[in-house]
Design an enzyme around this catalytic site. Structure first.
Site, PDB file in Angstrom:
ATOM      1  N   ASP A  31       0.840  -1.207   0.000  1.00 58.70           N
ATOM      2  CA  ASP A  31       0.000   0.000   0.000  1.00 58.70           C
ATOM      3  C   ASP A  31       0.874   1.256   0.000  1.00 58.70           C
ATOM      4  O   ASP A  31       2.106   1.171   0.050  1.00 58.70           O
ATOM      5  CB  ASP A  31      -0.940  -0.007   1.209  1.00 58.70           C
ATOM      6  N   ASP A 100      -0.651   5.433 -13.872  1.00 56.08           N
ATOM      7  CA  ASP A 100      -0.986   4.563 -14.991  1.00 56.08           C
ATOM      8  C   ASP A 100      -2.363   4.986 -15.503  1.00 56.08           C
ATOM      9  O   ASP A 100      -3.305   5.099 -14.711  1.00 56.08           O
ATOM     10  CB  ASP A 100      -1.030   3.103 -14.511  1.00 56.08           C
ATOM     11  N   ASP A 202      -1.560   2.755 -20.730  1.00 54.01           N
ATOM     12  CA  ASP A 202      -1.689   1.321 -20.944  1.00 54.01           C
ATOM     13  C   ASP A 202      -2.226   1.001 -22.347  1.00 54.01           C
ATOM     14  O   ASP A 202      -3.258   1.557 -22.757  1.00 54.01           O
ATOM     15  CB  ASP A 202      -2.667   0.775 -19.889  1.00 54.01           C
ATOM     16  N   ASP A 332       5.047  -7.060 -16.322  1.00 53.80           N
ATOM     17  CA  ASP A 332       4.480  -7.951 -17.333  1.00 53.80           C
ATOM     18  C   ASP A 332       5.441  -9.033 -17.815  1.00 53.80           C
ATOM     19  O   ASP A 332       5.095  -9.805 -18.716  1.00 53.80           O
ATOM     20  CB  ASP A 332       4.028  -7.141 -18.555  1.00 53.80           C
TER      21      ASP A 332
END
Ligand code: NOJ
Length: 567
Positions: A31, A100, A202, A332
Site C-alpha cells: 500500500d 498509470d 496502458d 508484465d
C-alpha cells in the site's frame, strides 16, 4: 499552454507495482503507507521519479488494470488521503509521480459499464457492443489476449456481445464516441490538478479500432491485432488529449505500444514538429523478445545478438528525432536475470544487464526488485499461479509441461513481494502476504545488499548517479563494436563539444560480457588503454596492469565495465 521542459530526459524512474512493494498497515497487501515508509530508500537509488501501476479502485481481475473508478485511490492502498501524503512527501524529495492511465478498457464493475449494459444514456455507446449475427456467428474473429479464445462476451442484460481484448471483466471502451474521450480528458485533468507529473498509458495504441471491426488474419491467440493496433484515429485521439489537456501542464507521457517499430514510433513522437508529437516516449517490446517470439509464452533460446539488434535499432533510428524509454523489466515479464543473465552468476549478470541499458540514450526505468537482482519464482504447482494471463495459457497441456512453461514465462515471477530482509515474510508484511514470497528471500534481500559494497543494489546506485553526471549519456551518439559477437556487448557514446570553450564531454565505452566463461577483448581502434578511466566495474591489480600494457581486457564471467576516454 504550459512550457514543456522535457524534464524526463534528465531522469531515471522506478516502477512500483503497489500490491507487492511494501505493506505499511500489516494487512498483507502492499500500500501507499509502505511506499511512504520506503521513499528514502527509493531516493537512495538516485532516481528522479516513480511510475505507479494502477492505484485506483478495482475488483482486481487483472491486479488493478481493471478500473472501477478513475478518480479515486483504492481503499486497500490507503485511499486519497494516503495518496496526497505520498505526493507531498515524494515531491519534497524531488521525486516525480507518474500514474498509470488505463483507458482502452474499464472494469465491468465500472458504473459506465453497468449503465451501458442497461442502455442508460449517455452510457449506451460507451463500449463496443454488437448484436448476434443472424447465422449465430460471433461479430468477428478477434481473440482475447487473456482468455485464450474469442474477444466477445455475451451479455444477458443487454442481449448483445461486448468486446474485451483482455479479460472478460475488462470491456473495451468505445473511443470513437466523443463522450468517452471527454471522460478521458476529465481523468487526465483530475490527476494533473492533484499535482501528478505524467502518465504511463496502458496499451494506448489499441484504442482506435478499424471501422466496421473487420475480421483479421487468424494469428493464433492474437487475431484482431492488425485491426486495432495503431488504428485509424489513433493520432487524432492522442492529439486531442494533448491539445485539450496535456499541453497545459509540464507533464510527460509514456505510451505502452505492443508491436511498434522505430519507424512507427516516429509517427507518434516528433521532437521537431509539435503537431506530430502525440506522446513523449513509447514502451517498445523488442528488447523483451531476445528469448521469445512476440510473447514470453513462445520461448526461444536467449540470443545476445537479437537483444543488441533491438537496442541498436532504437538507439540509432530515434537519435535526434525522438526520445527512447529504456527498460529490461516490468510487471508484465519474468525477471531479467533468469531470462537474459544467469542465476548462478546472479550479481555479475545483473551488473552486465544494468550497464547494457543504463548508459543508452533515453529515460531508464528500474522495476521494483530488479535493483537487488530478484529472480524467477518457481512454485511446485500451476495451481499456485494467480495472474489472469498465466492461468489461461496452455490449459490443455500436461501439468509438468505447463509448470515448466509458467516457470519460464509467467508475469507472477515479477509480482512476488519485494524482499526487504531475511525475516518473517521477507520484511514485506507482518501479516500473511496476499501472494507467495519467493523462497530465496533469505539470500536475496535489500538488507543483505545494503551491507555489501559490491552488491547489485550498490552498483545500481552508482550506475544511476554516474549516468546523470555525464552529458554524453544524455546527448551523445551511439556506436557499437563487436556487433556480431554472441558473447560481448560493446557500445560507445560520443559527442562533439558544444562550443570551443566548453569542457570535453569525452567518450564512454561500455563493455558487458554475457558469457559464463572468461572472455578477452582488445579495445577497439582509437581507444588507448593507457588513458582509459574506469568509472564503473572492477579490475584486479593484475588485470589492470595487463590491460594498460596490452590493451586486452580479460574479463571474468559476466564482466561489466564503463570506461571514459578524452575525445
Ligand atoms: C498492459 C499492462 O501492463 C498489463 O499488466 C495489463 O494486464 C494489460 N495491459 C491490460 O490492461
Amino acid at each position: 499552454m504550459a512550457v514543456q521542459t522535457q524534464w524526463y530526459k534528465d531522469g531515471v524512474f522506478y516502477q512500483i507495482w503497489p500490491r507487492s512493494f511494501k505493506d505499511g498497515n500489516d494487512d498483507g497487501m502492499g500500500d501507499l503507507y509502505g511506499v511512504i515508509e520506503k521513499l528514502d530508500y527509493i531516493k537512495s537509488l538516485n532516481v528522479d521519479g516513480i511510475w505507479f501501476s494502477p492505484l485506483y479502485p478495482s475488483p482486481g481481475a487483472d491486479c488493478g488494470y481493471d478500473i472501477s473508478d478513475y478518480m479515486d485511490i483504492a481503499a486497500e492502498f490507503g485511499g486519497m488521503e494516503a495518496f496526497k501524503t505520498l505526493l507531498y512527501e515524494a515531491h519534497a524529495r524531488g521525486l516525480r509521480i507518474i500514474m498509470d492511465l488505463v483507458v482502452n478498457h474499464t472494469s465491468d464493475e465500472h458504473e459506465w459499464f453497468q449503465k451501458s449494459r442497461q442502455r442508460i444514456d449517455p452510457y449506451t455507446d460507451y463500449y463496443i457492443w454488437r448484436p448476434e449475427k443472424p447465422d449465430g456467428k460471433l461479430p468477428n474473429n478477434w481473440n482475447s489476449m487473456f482468455e485464450g479464445g474469442t474477444a466477445w462476451q455475451w451479455d444477458d442484460v443487454r442481449q448483445e456481445y461486448y468486446l474485451h481484448l483482455f479479460a472478460i471483466k475488462q470491456p473495451d471502451l468505445n473511443m470513437d464516441n466523443p463522450l468517452v474521450r471527454e471522460e478521458v480528458k476529465k481523468v487526465l485533468k483530475f490527476w494533473l490538478d492533484q499535482g501528478v507529473d505524467g502518465f504511463r498509458e496502458d496499451v494506448i495504441t489499441f484504442i482506435s479500432k478499424a471501422e466496421g471491426l473487420p475480421n483479421d488474419l487468424p494469428i493464433p491467440g492474437a487475431a484482431g491485432i492488425l485491426k486495432y493496433n495503431h488504428g485509424p484515429h489513433i493520432h487524432e485521439y492522442l492529439q486531442e488529449f494533448r491539445r485539450d489537456v496535456l499541453s497545459h501542464y509540464d507533464c510527460m507521457t509514456l505510451a505502452e505500444a505492443p508491436m511498434v517499430s522505430p519507424r512507427k514510433a516516429l509517427r507518434y513522437i516528433s521532437e521537431k514538429n509539435p503537431k506530430k508529437h502525440d506522446i513523449d516516449m513509447m514502451i517498445q517490446f523488442q528488447c523483451m523478445c531476445a528469448d521469445c517470439l512476440f510473447t514470453d509464452y513462445v520461448p526461444l533460446r536467449f540470443s545476445l545478438r537479437r537483444l543488441k539488434r533491438a537496442f541498436r535499432k532504437w538507439q540509432t533510428k530515434l537519435y535526434g528525432r525522438a526520445w527512447n524509454m529504456l527498460y529490461l523489466e516490468n510487471h508484465d515479464h519474468p525477471r531479467v536475470i533468469s531470462r537474459y543473465g544467469s542465476e548462478k552468476y546472479r550479481t555479475e549478470s545483473g551488473k552486465a544487464l544494468a550497464v547494457s541499458y543504463l548508459f543508452q540514450q533515453g529515460t531508464p526505468f528500474i522495476y521494483q526488485g530488479q535493483e537487488i537482482g530478484m529472480i524467477n519464482w518457481r512454485p511446485e504447482s500451476t495451481s499456485m499461479y494467480e495472474d489472469v494471463q498465466t492461468v489461461n495459457q496452455h490449459v490443455n497441456d500436461r501439468e509438468k509441461k505447463r509448470l515448466k512453461l509458467y516457470h519460464r514465462a509467467s508475469r507472477d515471477s515479477a509480482r512476488t513481494p519485494v524482499q526487504w530482509n531475511a525475516g518473517k515474510n521477507a520484511g514485506f508484511s507482518d501479516h500473511e502476504p496476499w501472494f507467495y514470497v519467493n523462497e530465496n528471500y533469505q539470500e536475496i534481500n535489500v538488507e543483505a545488499e545494503e551491507q555489501d559494497p559490491e552488491s547489485l543494489l550498490n552498483f545500481y546506485r552508482k550506475a544511476v548517479a554516474l549516468r546523470k553526471s555525464l552529458p554524453v549519456v544524455r546527448d551523445g551518439k551511439y556506436r557499437e563494436y563487436r556487433k556480431r559477437s554472441g558473447k560481448l556487448y560493446v557500445y560507445e557514446r560520443y559527442m562533439k563539444k558544444r562550443s570551443s570553450n566548453a569542457p570535453d564531454p569525452g567518450r564512454l565505452l561500455v563493455i558487458a560480457s554475457f558469457s559464463k566463461k572468461p572472455q578477452e577483448m582488445k579495445l577497439p581502434k582509437g581507444f588507448d588503454a593507457g588513458k582509459a578511466n574506469l568509472l564503473l566495474g572492477a579490475l584486479s591489480g593484475e588485470q589492470e596492469a595487463g590491460f594498460r600494457e596490452t590493451g586486452v581486457l580479460r574479463m571474468p564471467p559476466y564482466g561489466a565495465y564503463v570506461f571514459h576516454f578524452d575525445s
